[in-house]
Design an enzyme around this catalytic site. Structure first.
Site, PDB file in Angstrom:
ATOM      1  N   CYS A 151       0.864  -1.179   0.000  1.00  0.00           N
ATOM      2  CA  CYS A 151       0.000   0.000   0.000  1.00  0.00           C
ATOM      3  C   CYS A 151       0.904   1.234   0.000  1.00  0.00           C
ATOM      4  CB  CYS A 151      -0.994  -0.012   1.158  1.00  0.00           C
ATOM      5  SG  CYS A 151      -0.314   0.238   2.810  1.00  0.00           S
TER       6      CYS A 151
ATOM      7  N   ASN B  96       2.296   1.666   4.368  1.00  0.00           N
ATOM      8  CA  ASN B  96       2.487   0.427   5.112  1.00  0.00           C
ATOM      9  C   ASN B  96       2.121   0.557   6.585  1.00  0.00           C
ATOM     10  OD1 ASN B  96       5.116  -1.865   5.975  1.00  0.00           O
ATOM     11  ND2 ASN B  96       3.137  -2.411   5.167  1.00  0.00           N
TER      12      ASN B  96
ATOM     13  N   CYS C  19      -1.656   0.931   7.248  1.00  0.00           N
ATOM     14  CA  CYS C  19      -3.095   0.622   7.338  1.00  0.00           C
ATOM     15  C   CYS C  19      -3.464  -0.638   6.565  1.00  0.00           C
ATOM     16  CB  CYS C  19      -3.944   1.792   6.812  1.00  0.00           C
ATOM     17  SG  CYS C  19      -3.807   3.315   7.742  1.00  0.00           S
ATOM     18  N   ARG C  20      -3.641  -0.495   5.258  1.00  0.00           N
ATOM     19  CA  ARG C  20      -4.195  -1.584   4.457  1.00  0.00           C
ATOM     20  C   ARG C  20      -3.280  -2.792   4.338  1.00  0.00           C
ATOM     21  NH1 ARG C  20      -5.297   1.972  -0.713  1.00  0.00           N
ATOM     22  NH2 ARG C  20      -3.361   2.862   0.080  1.00  0.00           N
ATOM     23  N   SER C  21      -2.046  -2.582   3.882  1.00  0.00           N
ATOM     24  CA  SER C  21      -1.178  -3.754   3.668  1.00  0.00           C
ATOM     25  C   SER C  21      -0.797  -4.450   4.974  1.00  0.00           C
ATOM     26  CB  SER C  21       0.055  -3.399   2.830  1.00  0.00           C
ATOM     27  OG  SER C  21       0.861  -2.432   3.443  1.00  0.00           O
TER      28      SER C  21
ATOM     29  N   ASP D  95      -8.326   3.568   1.024  1.00  0.00           N
ATOM     30  CA  ASP D  95      -7.419   3.967   2.104  1.00  0.00           C
ATOM     31  C   ASP D  95      -8.249   4.553   3.245  1.00  0.00           C
ATOM     32  OD1 ASP D  95      -5.430   4.916   3.768  1.00  0.00           O
ATOM     33  OD2 ASP D  95      -4.300   5.888   2.155  1.00  0.00           O
TER      34      ASP D  95
END
Length: 182
Positions: free
Chosen positions: A21, A24, A26-28, A140
């Site tokens: 993401c 690095n 939140c999402r990933s 995001d």
């Protein structure tokens, strides 16, 4: 490449998955924690490596966003080990597939992977494997509220189920799922 198909393993019997993401945090990392948990539950932890990174360098070395960690913890996951890393050319050489959270990060991932002489085909959108919206982007949640993190977790959980099934297919094993043993 057809939906829900992973690129072939570079090393027989082993597979490495990178989740990408922007920062690095939140999402990933949420996908990293969930996929790592699901890989272990499938009995594949000794054959599948999972890591995450960001295309940007703002958060390198930091823990994941506290809202992402709280969402994972509330769902029963361990969010304490993550430290942000940045994508570089070596990731394309070390990983069998690089799964980006959105189109912008996919472009950055493919750009970094191009240094590996054609490894760009190993970069895909994470939600290529989403059974609800194949090929969609993971939004995001950073600038939103808690509900954005919960939405991301729901996407990640359903998508990782398909990814684990694809890993089992690539590795030629049905794995040993927890709860399925007699």
């Amino acid at each position: 490449m057809p939906a829900a198909t992973l690129p072939p393993a570079r090393t027989p019997g082993q597979y490495a998955v990178a989740l990408v993401c922007l920062g690095n945090i939140c999402r990933s990392p949420m996908a990293d924690v969930v996929l790592s948990d699901r890989v272990a539950a499938a009995g594949l932890a000794d054959r599948v490596t999972v890591e995450s990174c960001g295309t940007g360098d703002w958060h390198v070395g930091r823990r994941m966003d506290h809202r992402a960690a709280a969402t994972l913890t509330s769902a029963g996951y361990n969010a304490t080990r993550h430290r942000a890393q940045q994508l570089d050319d070596s990731w394309a050489e070390r990983f069998d597939v690089l799964l980006a959270m959105d189109a912008s990060n996919l472009a950055g991932t493919r750009s970094a992977a191009s240094a590996d002489g054609g490894a760009g085909e190993r970069a895909l959108l994470f939600r290529t494997f989403d059974p609800v919206d194949p090929g969609g982007e993971v939004p995001d949640p950073y600038y939103g509220g808690d509900s954005g993190f919960e939405e991301v977790l729901a996407m990640v959980e359903r998508t990782t189920e398909v990814i684990v099934a694809a890993l089992e297919q690539v590795l030629g094993s049905s794995g040993d799922r927890r709860g399925d043993r007699s």
